[in-house]
Design an enzyme around this catalytic site. Structure first.
Site, short mmCIF file in Angstrom:
data_model
loop_
_atom_site.label_atom_id
_atom_site.label_comp_id
_atom_site.label_asym_id
_atom_site.label_seq_id
_atom_site.Cartn_x
_atom_site.Cartn_y
_atom_site.Cartn_z
CD GLU A 8 -3.21 1.00 0.85
OE1 GLU A 8 -3.56 -0.16 0.54
OE2 GLU A 8 -3.95 1.99 0.73
CG ASP A 104 -4.13 -0.75 3.99
OD1 ASP A 104 -2.97 -1.18 4.21
OD2 ASP A 104 -4.55 0.34 4.40
CE1 TYR A 308 -5.63 -3.06 7.21
CE2 TYR A 308 -7.94 -3.20 7.87
CZ TYR A 308 -6.97 -2.78 6.98
OH TYR A 308 -7.35 -2.10 5.86
#
Ligand SMILES: [Zn+2]
Length: 689
Positions: A8, A104, A308
C-alpha cells in the site's frame, strides 16, 4: 522468474521486503532472488475529472448537468506518477511472471491495486496477501498462504461502485448547487447527511426552552432517598406542590416497606473496532478521529504491536483464541504485569461477546499482536492510545464486574421515598478501567443499604426541595458524532436495513475521520472546545439541499447495497444504473428548488476580485478570516488585515496580489509590477483619456 509484490505504501513495502529478504534497488523498489517488492502511495490512479470526458464539462455550467459518463475513465494521479511508472516498468519486466496484491486488506486497498493493474494493462492471474497484523510471523504466514486474487473480485466491485457513486452524486450535486446559487458549495453522498445531523441537532437546541421542575430529597442520616409519585414520577411542575409534600413529611418517621436486592454481573465492554476506539480517544484523550487513526496506524505499521486498524468488527474468530496467551505475554512486561499474571492463572475461555466467527468479516477487533511491546520506543501519544487498546483487551479477558443493587422503599406519612444503593462484590474488569465512566453504566450511588430490614423505622433528618431545569439535547462531539454516523439508521424500521447499518452506517470506519475533516475544511462546522457547531454556511447549505441527499436513512440504504455487492449478493451493474438515476433526480431537484442560499455570516465587505460579498469564517487554527462567497473565486483575507505596510506580506497575500494583477491587466509582464505601480499607471491612462 520473480514475483512482484505491491504494498500500500513505502513503509509497509520496506517491511515486506525485509521479511522476504529483498535488497533496496533505487528509491522505489526492493529486489531479492524470488521477489520484487514495490508500493503504491495510497491511490496512484483515480477517476478522471469531468473535463477529461468532454469540453462541455470543463466549465461549471448548470446547463451541462447532469454529467453521466457511460463508462468511468481512470487516470494516473500526477503528483505520484513517478511511482506509477516504476510499478508499470516492473510489471512489464520479462523476468516477472507472478503478481501479489499486498495493499491494505480491505475494500479500498483492493481498489488501489486493481486500478494500477488495469492502467498497466495487467491481465494475467495474481494472488492476494491477506493479513491482520504486520508482525514477521503474520507476514510469513500470509505469504505461505496466499489467496487466489479473483476471490476478492466482489470487494473490487463494491469499491468501484463506491468511488463511482461519490463521483456521480458528489460532482453533479456540488456543481448544481454551486452554479444555481453562485456560491462555493460542496455536497456529497456521506458528507451532506453527516452535516445534516449536526445542523438538525443545532436546530433542536435552538428551539429548546428549558423548563423548571422540582424534586424532593429526604436525608435519613445514613442514606438519602428521592420522593416518588404514584406512577413513578419524581418531578413537580410547580414549586408549591413540592413544598406542600415537604411540609407533610418534615421530621416524620418512615417505615421501610420493601427491600429488593438484584445481583448484577456486568461483562466488560466489547473489544475495540476503529469507531469505538476513535470515540473513546475523543472522550478520554480529546483527540480527533483523524488523529486517532494516524497514531493507530503507527502502532500497527511501525511498532507492529496492534492488529489491523480499519476494522468494523468487535470480535475475533476462534482460530485467534490459541494465540491470546502469546498476545498477553507480549504486553506482560508493563504496568499490567500483575493483571496479566492473574488472568493467566485460569484457562482462557472467552465467550460469545468476544469470540464469534459470524461477526468478523474482513478483519477482527483491534487487539495487541504477539510482538513484545517496547515502551521506551513509543511516543507519549502512542503510549496513550496503546494503553486504551491494551486495557480494553485485558478487560475483555477479565472476569465480570459483580455488584448488588439494593432498593429501599420508605413510607413517610403516606408518601413514598426510594433509596438506591450499590455494593460491589467483585470489581472484575472494572478494576482496570474504573477511571472511565462508560455509557451503559447505571447511575446508582455507592451507599450501603444491605443492613436494613423490612419494617424497620427510620427518622427523616432533613428534607430538601431542589430545583432543576430540563436540558436540551447535547451538541455532538467527534466521539458522539462517530457513534451517530455508525448508527445513522437508528430511526429505521426495516430490520434488515437496521442490522446492516449497524455494520455500515454513514461511510465506513476507515473514511469517517476524513468526512469530518472535510466538513471543517469546507467551513461547514467549527470546534467549540470539544463540541461541534455548524457555521451559518453549513446551516444555509442544509436548508437548500434536496431532502434525499440530507437523509441518513437513504444514504444508509446505498451503503447497504455496497455491502451486498462486496458479499456478492447484489450486481454492481444494477447499482451503477440506479445511482445515475438518482443523480439525475438530485440535479433536477436542485435546479428547480425555490429556496435561496442565505448564509447569515455575510459581511459588509466586498471581494476585491469579484465584488461579491465576503463571509465571516474561521480558519483551521481558529483565526478569523473573510472568505469570498462566490464560486471558484477563492479569495480570502484575515479579518483584521495587516495595516503595517512595512511588514512583509504573507505567501497567501502575495498570491492574491498576483491574481489581482493578472485579473486587471492584459499583458504577461504584469507580474513585474507592484499593485501600487499598476494603480498609478491605470490612473494616468484614465487622465489621458
Ligand atoms: Zn470573490
Amino acid at each position: 522468474m520473480k514475483t512482484l509484490v505491491l504494498a500500500e505504501k513505502p513503509s509497509v513495502g520496506r517491511e515486506l521486503a525485509r521479511v522476504l529478504g529483498c535488497q533496496p534497488k533505487g528509491k522505489s523498489f526492493f529486489e531479492g532472488s524470488k521477489y520484487i517488492v514495490t508500493w503504491a502511495m495510497g491511490h496512484l490512479v483515480e477517476l478522471a475529472d469531468p473535463g477529461d470526458y468532454k469540453d462541455d464539462w470543463k466549465k461549471w455550467d448548470l446547463l451541462a448537468l447532469p454529467m453521466l459518463p457511460d463508462k468511468m475513465k481512470l487516470k494516473v494521479i500526477r503528483r505520484t506518477s513517478f511511482q506509477f511508472n516504476t510499478v508499470k516498468s516492473l510489471i512489464q519486466r520479462n523476468d516477472v511472471n507472478d503478481f501479489v496484491i499486498a495493499t491494505d486488506a480491505g475494500r479500498e486497498g483492493e481498489l488501489v491495486a486493481r486500478w494500477i493493474m488495469r492502467l498497466c494493462g495487467y491481465r494475467s492471474d495474481f494472488k492476494r496477501l491477506w493479513i491482520s497484523s504486520q508482525t514477521d510471523k503474520a507476514i510469513k504466514d500470509g505469504f505461505n498462504n496466499l489467496k487466489p486474487g479473483r476471490n476478492y473480485d466482489p470487494l473490487l466491485w463494491a469499491a468501484e461502485c463506491r468511488a463511482e457513486a461519490d463521483w456521480i452524486v458528489g460532482l453533479n450535486v456540488t456543481r448544481a448547487l454551486s452554479c444555481k446559487h453562485d456560491a462555493k458549495l460542496s455536497a456529497g453522498r456521506v458528507q451532506t447527511p453527516t452535516l445534516a445531523m449536526i445542523v438538525d441537532r443545532e436546530n433542536e437546541i435552538k428551539v429548546f426552552k428549558p423548563e423548571p421542575y422540582w424534586t424532593i430529597n429526604a436525608d435519613f442520616g445514613a442514606f438519602k432517598a428521592d420522593w416518588h409519585g404514584q406512577n413513578g414520577n419524581t418531578r413537580f411542575k410547580n414549586q408549591a406542590d413540592a413544598e406542600r409534600i415537604a411540609v407533610k413529611v418534615k421530621d416524620g418517621q418512615g417505615t421501610i416497606t420493601e427491600i429488593t436486592i438484584k445481583d448484577v454481573s456486568q461483562a466488560a465492554p466489547q473489544a475495540y473496532d476503529l469507531t469505538a476506539l476513535q470515540r473513546d480517544a475523543n472522550h478520554i484523550l480529546g483527540w480527533s478521529a483523524k488523529k486517532t487513526l494516524q497514531v493507530l496506524q503507527g502502532l500497527y505499521e511501525h511498532h507492529k504491536i496492534v492488529t489491523y486498524p480499519r476494522t468494523d468488527s468487535r470480535h475475533i474468530t476462534d482460530d485467534i483464541v490459541p494465540t491470546l496467551k502469546d498476545r498477553l505475554k507480549a504486553v506482560e512486561k508493563t504496568k499490567y504485569e500483575s493483571v496479566i499474571k492473574k488472568i493467566l492463572t485460569t484457562p482462557l475461555n472467552p465467550g460469545k461477546n468476544f469470540v464469534d466467527n459470524s461477526k468478523v468479516s474482513d478483519h477482527h477487533a483491534i487487539i495487541p499482536t504477539e510482538e513484545p511491546v517496547r515502551m521506551d520506543r513509543l511516543s507519549g501519544e502512542e503510549k496513550s492510545l496503546w494503553d486504551l487498546v491494551v486495557k480494553r483487551f485485558l478487560a475483555v479477558l477479565s472476569p465480570p464486574y459483580k455488584y448488588k443493587n439494593i432498593t429501599l422503599t420508605v413510607n413517610v406519612n403516606g408518601e413514598t421515598f426510594i433509596a438506591k444503593g450499590r455494593e460491589v462484590i467483585d470489581q472484575g474488569w472494572r478494576a482496570l478501567t474504573s477511571a472511565v465512566k462508560d455509557e451503559d453504566d447505571e447511575d446508582i450511588p455507592f451507599q450501603n443499604l444491605s443492613r436494613y430490614k423490612k419494617g424497620e423505622k427510620v427518622q427523616v433528618k432533613k428534607i430538601s426541595v431542589l430545583q432543576g431545569f430540563t436540558k436540551p439535547p447535547a451538541r455532538y462531539t467527534e466521539g458522539t458524532l462517530l457513534a451517530a454516523m455508525e448508527n445513522a439508521g437508528k430511526f429505521i424500521e426495516d430490520k434488515e436495513l437496521k442490522a446492516s447499518i449497524k455494520k455500515g452506517g454513514l461511510g465506513t470506519p476507515a473514511t469517517r475521520a476524513d468526512i469530518i475533516e472535510k466538513l471543517f475544511s469546507n467551513y461547514y462546522i467549527e470546534r467549540n472546545n470539544k463540541e461541534l457547531v455548524p457555521t451559518s454556511q453549513g446551516i444555509a447549505l442544509i436548508d437548500i439541499v434536496p431532502e434525499q441527499l440530507r437523509s441518513p436513512e437513504l444514504t444508509a440504504k446505498w451503503e447497504l447495497r455496497l455491502n451486498k455487492i462486496s458479499l456478492g449478493t447484489e450486481k454492481n451493474t444494477l447499482f451503477t444504473k440506479d445511482i445515475r438515476d438518482n443523480a439525475v433526480e438530485l440535479v433536477a431537484l436542485v435546479k428547480n428548488a425555490k429556496r435561496e442560499y442565505k448564509p447569515a455570516n455575510e459581511s459588509d465587505k466586498s471581494c476585491p476580485l469579484c465584488a461579491k460579498k465576503l463571509l465571516f469564517n474561521k480558519d483551521k487554527k481558529g483565526k478569523r478570516i473573510l472568505v469570498c462567497r462566490s464560486l471558484s473565486c477563492g479569495y480570502e483575507e484575515e479579518e483584521n488585515k495587516r495595516d503595517d505596510l512595512s511588514k512583509k506580506p504573507s505567501q497567501k497575500e502575495r498570491e492574491i496580489t498576483r491574481r489581482l494583477i493578472n485579473r486587471y491587466t492584459s499583458n504577461e509582464s504584469a507580474d513585474t509590477y507592484t499593485l501600487g505601480d499598476l494603480l498609478k499607471k491605470k490612473l494616468e491612462e484614465k487622465k489621458k483619456n
